[in-house]
Design a protein around this motif. Structure first.
Motif, short mmCIF file in Angstrom:
data_model
loop_
_atom_site.label_atom_id
_atom_site.label_comp_id
_atom_site.label_asym_id
_atom_site.label_seq_id
_atom_site.Cartn_x
_atom_site.Cartn_y
_atom_site.Cartn_z
N GLN A 37 -10.76 -8.65 -12.42
CA GLN A 37 -11.89 -8.76 -13.33
C GLN A 37 -11.77 -7.71 -14.45
OE1 GLN A 37 -13.95 -11.42 -12.59
NE2 GLN A 37 -12.35 -11.63 -11.03
N PHE A 56 -16.42 -21.88 -3.55
CA PHE A 56 -15.13 -21.39 -3.10
C PHE A 56 -14.44 -22.47 -2.28
CE2 PHE A 56 -18.04 -17.85 -3.54
CZ PHE A 56 -17.31 -16.89 -4.22
N ASN A 73 -21.91 -20.33 -6.89
CA ASN A 73 -20.45 -20.26 -6.87
C ASN A 73 -19.90 -21.17 -5.80
OD1 ASN A 73 -20.03 -18.23 -8.90
ND2 ASN A 73 -20.74 -16.68 -7.44
N GLU A 82 -22.22 -21.00 -2.56
CA GLU A 82 -23.19 -19.92 -2.48
C GLU A 82 -24.17 -20.07 -3.64
OE1 GLU A 82 -21.04 -16.26 -2.47
OE2 GLU A 82 -20.33 -16.51 -0.40
N ASP A 102 -12.05 -21.13 -12.12
CA ASP A 102 -10.69 -20.57 -12.08
C ASP A 102 -9.61 -21.56 -11.69
OD1 ASP A 102 -11.81 -18.03 -12.63
OD2 ASP A 102 -12.25 -17.74 -10.50
N THR A 155 -17.96 -21.90 -10.90
CA THR A 155 -19.33 -21.40 -11.04
C THR A 155 -20.21 -22.40 -11.78
OG1 THR A 155 -18.51 -19.11 -11.07
CG2 THR A 155 -20.75 -19.48 -11.87
N VAL A 192 -6.22 -13.47 -5.58
CA VAL A 192 -7.46 -12.96 -6.16
C VAL A 192 -7.22 -12.70 -7.64
CG1 VAL A 192 -8.29 -11.93 -4.02
CG2 VAL A 192 -6.85 -10.57 -5.56
N THR A 218 -12.02 -4.67 -10.89
CA THR A 218 -12.21 -5.11 -9.51
C THR A 218 -11.52 -6.46 -9.29
OG1 THR A 218 -14.29 -6.25 -10.02
CG2 THR A 218 -14.41 -3.91 -9.40
N THR A 219 -11.47 -6.89 -8.04
CA THR A 219 -10.87 -8.18 -7.69
C THR A 219 -11.93 -9.12 -7.12
OG1 THR A 219 -10.29 -7.37 -5.49
CG2 THR A 219 -8.61 -7.18 -7.20
N ASP A 220 -11.65 -10.43 -7.24
CA ASP A 220 -12.56 -11.42 -6.67
C ASP A 220 -11.76 -12.67 -6.32
OD1 ASP A 220 -14.85 -12.59 -5.75
OD2 ASP A 220 -15.79 -12.86 -7.71
N LEU A 221 -12.23 -13.41 -5.34
CA LEU A 221 -11.60 -14.68 -5.00
C LEU A 221 -11.74 -15.66 -6.15
CD1 LEU A 221 -12.83 -15.26 -1.32
CD2 LEU A 221 -10.45 -14.94 -2.05
N LYS A 223 -12.86 -18.94 -7.86
CA LYS A 223 -14.09 -19.70 -7.60
C LYS A 223 -14.42 -20.54 -8.82
CE LYS A 223 -17.17 -15.96 -9.17
NZ LYS A 223 -16.12 -14.99 -9.51
#
Length: 259
Positions: free
Chosen positions: A65, A54, A52, A11, A93, A76, A62, A69-72, A74
């Motif tokens: 943060q 993935f 990013n 992305e 990650d 960057t 996940v 919050t949560t995020d997959l 990835k």
């Protein structure tokens, strides 16, 4: 058993316009040597994220943060604009967990290199010895022999055997086939602890090669934490080393494999 296709998704928020850029990569691996180094560069240079990446072959989880919050998971891409040339920094990650997805990701990375006009890739990694060393070395390899011959100017020892596993090695191999020069700098580490000391010496060699001004104060503090941890481990094991290193018998030092 049903085999599901593996996917890499990139992305891009905005493709930057850069002058004479080089790519520097540091993926999570043994001792987190490369990741600590690249994270320090990103923070100190105030690099700007622009893409990013993935992968369905990242670990299935996940990450939480700082804001809750949560995020997959990835990886960057960031960019930094210097006075005479620019840098693209790639960290994140995780590494893919299958060979197929590692090759696929390396291909995607070189595609981005092509779009940005990147002709040189540096990767930052760990040289695993299974030994706690008071004076660790930086090892290096390159896809060009001329660069290898110049390593001594930067205090880098030449690797002349072994292999480099994972993305930190694969990227420069895939890049070579695309006409991109590859350089891998590897900090000597036991492989048993998160080793900021190895990250620091890799960064010291890298900034010399790039002619880059980089504040190493914070990574130096972390390196001291590593030294304190190793000292504690030595004391708990009942070893009082009189030489330069403490050998851990369950690891074969001759492996010299890298991550």
């Amino acid at each position: 058993m049903l085999s599901l296709p593996q996917r890499i998704v990139v992305e891009i928020t905005q493709m930057p316009i850069l002058k004479n850029p080089s790519l520097i990569c540091g993926f999570p691996g043994s001792g987190f040597v490369g990741k600590l180094a690249i994270d320090h560069m990103i923070e100190q240079l105030k690099a700007v994220s622009f893409a990013n990446m993935f992968s369905s072959s990242f670990p299935p989880q996940v990450l939480i943060q700082p804001n809750g919050t949560t995020d997959l998971m990835k990886n960057t891409f960031y960019y930094y604009k210097g006075e005479t040339s620019d840098l693209v920094l790639l960290g994140g990650d995780a590494q893919p967990v299958t060979p197929e997805s590692e090759y696929e990701m390396a291909e995607e990375i070189t595609k981005i290199c092509d779009k940005l006009g990147i002709k040189t890739i540096y990767t930052l990694a760990a040289y695993i010895t299974g030994t706690f060393t008071k004076l660790p070395k930086v090892y290096g390899t390159s896809t060009l022999e001329q660069i290898v011959k110049e390593f001594h100017n930067y205090g880098v020892s030449v690797m002349n055997s072994g292999s480099i596993t994972g993305m930190n090695g694969l990227i420069i191999g895939v890049g070579k086939r695309k006409g991109i020069t590859g350089i891998c700098l590897l900090g000597e580490t036991s492989g048993y602890v998160v080793d900021a000391k190895a990250s620091k010496i890799v960064l010291e060699a890298l900034v010399k090669m790039l002619g880059l001004q980089l504040d190493l104060t914070e990574i130096s503090k972390k390196a001291q934490d590593t030294e304190n941890l190793v000292k504690t481990i030595e004391e708990q094991m009942g070893h009082r080393t009189t030489g330069e290193s403490l050998h851990m018998p369950q690891h074969d030092k001759k492996l010299g494999y890298i991550s």
